[in-house]
Scaffold this active site. Structure first.
Site, PDB file in Angstrom:
ATOM      1  N   HIS A 186       0.830  -1.203   0.000  1.00  0.00           N
ATOM      2  CA  HIS A 186       0.000   0.000   0.000  1.00  0.00           C
ATOM      3  C   HIS A 186       0.870   1.260   0.000  1.00  0.00           C
ATOM      4  CE1 HIS A 186      -3.865   1.984   1.498  1.00  0.00           C
ATOM      5  NE2 HIS A 186      -2.980   2.946   1.376  1.00  0.00           N
ATOM      6  N   GLU A 427      -4.915 -12.384 -13.872  1.00  0.00           N
ATOM      7  CA  GLU A 427      -3.745 -12.356 -12.990  1.00  0.00           C
ATOM      8  C   GLU A 427      -3.397 -13.747 -12.475  1.00  0.00           C
ATOM      9  OE1 GLU A 427      -4.573  -9.554  -9.833  1.00  0.00           O
ATOM     10  OE2 GLU A 427      -6.654 -10.170  -9.687  1.00  0.00           O
ATOM     11  N   ASN A 450       1.157  -7.759 -11.519  1.00  0.00           N
ATOM     12  CA  ASN A 450       1.743  -7.897 -10.172  1.00  0.00           C
ATOM     13  C   ASN A 450       1.501  -9.314  -9.645  1.00  0.00           C
ATOM     14  OD1 ASN A 450       2.093  -5.197 -10.498  1.00  0.00           O
ATOM     15  ND2 ASN A 450       0.487  -4.585  -9.089  1.00  0.00           N
ATOM     16  N   ASP A 451       0.253  -9.751  -9.789  1.00  0.00           N
ATOM     17  CA  ASP A 451      -0.060 -11.104  -9.329  1.00  0.00           C
ATOM     18  C   ASP A 451       0.305 -12.155 -10.368  1.00  0.00           C
ATOM     19  OD1 ASP A 451      -1.014 -11.087  -6.653  1.00  0.00           O
ATOM     20  OD2 ASP A 451      -2.761  -9.976  -7.333  1.00  0.00           O
ATOM     21  N   CYS A 498      -2.969  -3.383 -15.927  1.00  0.00           N
ATOM     22  CA  CYS A 498      -3.005  -2.447 -14.800  1.00  0.00           C
ATOM     23  C   CYS A 498      -1.951  -2.797 -13.743  1.00  0.00           C
ATOM     24  CB  CYS A 498      -4.400  -2.370 -14.192  1.00  0.00           C
ATOM     25  SG  CYS A 498      -4.997  -3.954 -13.608  1.00  0.00           S
TER      26      CYS A 498
HETATM   27  C1  PEP Z   1      -2.076  -6.823 -10.175  1.00  0.00           C
HETATM   28  O1  PEP Z   1      -2.107  -7.899  -9.565  1.00  0.00           O
HETATM   29  O2  PEP Z   1      -1.307  -6.601 -11.128  1.00  0.00           O
HETATM   30  C2  PEP Z   1      -2.939  -5.715  -9.773  1.00  0.00           C
HETATM   31  C3  PEP Z   1      -3.017  -4.608 -10.475  1.00  0.00           C
HETATM   32  O3  PEP Z   1      -3.646  -5.870  -8.634  1.00  0.00           O
HETATM   33  P1  PEP Z   1      -3.047  -5.659  -7.160  1.00  0.00           P
HETATM   34  O4  PEP Z   1      -1.668  -5.087  -7.284  1.00  0.00           O
HETATM   35  O5  PEP Z   1      -3.973  -4.734  -6.478  1.00  0.00           O
HETATM   36  O6  PEP Z   1      -3.075  -7.062  -6.632  1.00  0.00           O
HETATM   37 MG    MG Z   2      -3.726  -8.386  -8.205  1.00  0.00          MG
END
Ligand code: PEP
Ligand code: MG
Length: 570
Positions: A186, A427, A450-451, A498
């Site tokens: 965060h 993801e 990211n995931d 994203c």
């Molecule tokens: C991701 O997983 O890429 C994503 C954008 O979601 P978060 O980072 O909130 O898990």
């Molecule tokens: Mg994610």
């Protein structure tokens, strides 16, 4: 020493060290004749904390927002609550010191409140902890720093920052150095959104700096200078000025489109967690919001936000977002916990009860959110996106709930966008591999790299010991993105990204070359990525990405891309 750079840049300021060392409280008893004096000391500290809380509330109201200021109302109520006041004074009468009395009253009340089932009441335990800790610190003369009140350039140094601390970061914060954290935590996401030079995972920094030290943070070279000599200071000051000039230059792109030299348009959007972030996206020249992370609304709260509380945020964001806003339904679990909800014990929380899995099992919570999102869709172009979809069945189950809520709203005569699109995040590799099948029913996709990196490479995104294996440009990720783009386009569906990968200058061009339609990135990165897009030909990008699909390591892929980029002087 070094850490992980979250946002590149130079920051210079006075060190603000946020200490969270355990506080030592003596258990010595006071003399009976000192009881009245001790009660007066407690009353004085209480009055002092009330003044501080009121100042904080007013300032937060002005600089951050109404919702964020509400936390101080709860604290003001709690500090004068007879439960806490009586329990404390009783203990002082039993000859405990004021600080020991506040602490034992706090512990007893917290234990009592934590037993209560009602999440609203249980959450009061957090308020008791917060105000009691402020009282104890005041009694012991320990300064507490308020980040929203900083009035001169500062570099924040801490072990970690809590969500409530990150919302307070004001313009005077020129840099952040944290001992812990991950690139996708965060604190890191907020720092990046605001464009604050930040390094995380800088082990030991808290024990070598002191509040007031002059710190030069070079979050380009991953270096920290403490009380530098005049010469070095001047060099960095000059570099910081250059960065500022560069920011000013890039800001001239604000109203221009994200379009390649041969006319290929990209939707360049921002990732947001609040209305403030949405305004930032606009001011940086982003045309919409590709990811609204709703979980912050739940995490920075004392209870599950009500339909009205959510609607208030979503509809304002929908009005401010521009072309569209993709609102992601609650992505909770894993590392994202709630102070007022107890998740089941799990040995692998990232593989467990999170996101859409949690929502499908808690229809009341899910439907409250869906009602708020659907109502907001009347005020701007809103799309709904489910996180962590692994199977077609999960998507269908989520869609059934949307349909149920839509028919409720219809029968109540509440307006919403009847044509609202429902999409998913890609993801989890299982979903990516069936994108072409999902595309028959899913309206749009957004790849969450990211995931996706975490689950594809089996690398915990929070674990710094294995961070070298976390490789967004690994051949496996390139291939998965290629499969996803082709799958989505086979049914004419739009696909965006994203994850943080899209904020990287080189990776963003690779993603465009692979055919993604939309990049949703940290607001602060929009100008730079826009400039990159405007300086290349789509046909070149397509040519560059072809050979990298056949390379077998991230290093080779990066080297190949760098060679290609040199040719166009980009
Ligand atoms: C991701 O997983 O890429 C994503 C954008 O979601 P978060 O980072 O909130 O898990
Ligand atoms: Mg994610």
């Amino acid at each position: 020493m070094s850490g992980i750079v979250v946002f590149k840049g130079i920051g210079i300021g006075k060190c603000q060290l946020i200490k969270d060392d355990p506080i030592q409280i003596s258990d010595e008893l006071i003399l009976p004749e000192k009881i009245a004096e001790e009660i007066a000391r407690y009353e004085y500290a209480k009055a002092k904390v009330i003044v501080q809380l009121n100042a904080l509330k007013d300032h937060t109201l002005l600089t951050v927002g109404e919702k964020e200021a509400m936390i101080f109302d709860a604290h003001l109520m709690m500090i004068d609550d007879p439960m806490l006041v009586d329990a404390t004074t009783d203990k002082i009468r039993q000859r405990e010191t004021a600080e020991a009395s506040v602490t034992s009253a706090r512990n007893e009340l917290v234990a009592m409140f934590s037993q209560i089932e009602d999440p609203y009441i249980r959450e009061r335990a957090r308020d008791i902890e917060d105000v009691s800790d402020s009282l104890v610190k005041t009694l012991l003369g320990i300064d507490t720093i308020n980040l929203s009140l900083l009035s001169e350039p500062a570099i924040i140094v801490a072990r970690d920052l809590k969500p409530s601390e990150t919302v307070m970061l004001n313009d005077q914060v020129k840099g952040i150095i944290l001992e812990t954290g991950s690139v996708t935590s965060h604190a890191a996401i907020v720092a990046k959104a605001k464009g604050i030079p930040t390094i995380i995972g800088y082990a030991g920094i808290c024990s070598i700096v002191q509040s007031g030290d002059i710190i030069v943070l070079d979050a380009r070279k991953n270096q920290v200078l403490i009380n530098p000599d005049e010469e070095s200071f001047a060099v960095y000051q000059e570099r910081m000025n250059c960065e500022l000039q560069e920011k000013i230059r890039l800001s001239s792109l604000k109203d221009l489109e994200a379009i390649t030299l041969d006319g290929h348009k990209i939707k360049l959007y921002g990732n947001v967690g609040s209305l403030q972030d949405t305004l930032l996206v606009k001011s940086q020249g982003g045309r919409g919001v590709g990811l609204m992370r709703t979980e912050f609304l739940y995490m920075d709260n004392s209870h599950f936000p009500t339909e009205e509380e959510q609607f208030d945020q979503y509809h304002r964001i929908a009005q401010a977002a521009g072309e569209e806003v993709i609102i992601r339904t609650l992505d909770i679990g894993g590392d994202k916990t709630l102070p007022y909800f107890t998740f089941p014990e799990e040995s692998n929380p990232f593989l467990g009860f999170r996101a859409i899995r949690f929502c499908l099992e808690n229809p009341a919570i899910f439907k409250t959110q869906l009602r708020a999102i659907l109502r907001a869709s009347h005020y701007g172009k809103v799309k709904i996106m489910f996180p962590m979809i692994a199977t077609m069945q999960e998507f269908r189950a989520g869609k059934v709930m949307v349909r149920e809520v839509q028919s409720e709203l219809r029968s109540e005569g509440i307006p919403f966008d009847e044509k609202i699109e429902i999409g998913i995040m890609l993801e989890i590799p299982a979903a990516v591999l069936i994108t072409d099948l999902l595309a028959k029913e899913v309206d749009f996709f957004s790849i969450g790299t990211n995931d996706l990196c975490q689950y594809t490479l089996a690398v915990d995104r929070m674990n710094s010991h294995v961070s070298h294996l976390y490789q967004p440009l690994n051949p496996s990720i390139i291939r998965l993105i290629d499969i996803a783009v082709k799958g989505a386009h086979s049914c004419g569906r739009e696909i965006g990204i994203c994850g943080e990968m899209a904020s990287d200058e080189i990776a963003a061009l690779v993603l465009i070359g692979l055919g993604v339609d939309e990049l949703s990135i940290s607001p602060s990165m929009i100008p730079l990525i826009k400039e990159k897009i405007r300086s290349v030909y789509m046909k070149d990008l397509q040519e560059w990405v072809e050979p990298i699909k056949h390379l077998d390591s991230q290093d080779d892929i990066v080297a190949s891309l760098e060679r290609s980029l040199e040719h166009v002087n980009c």
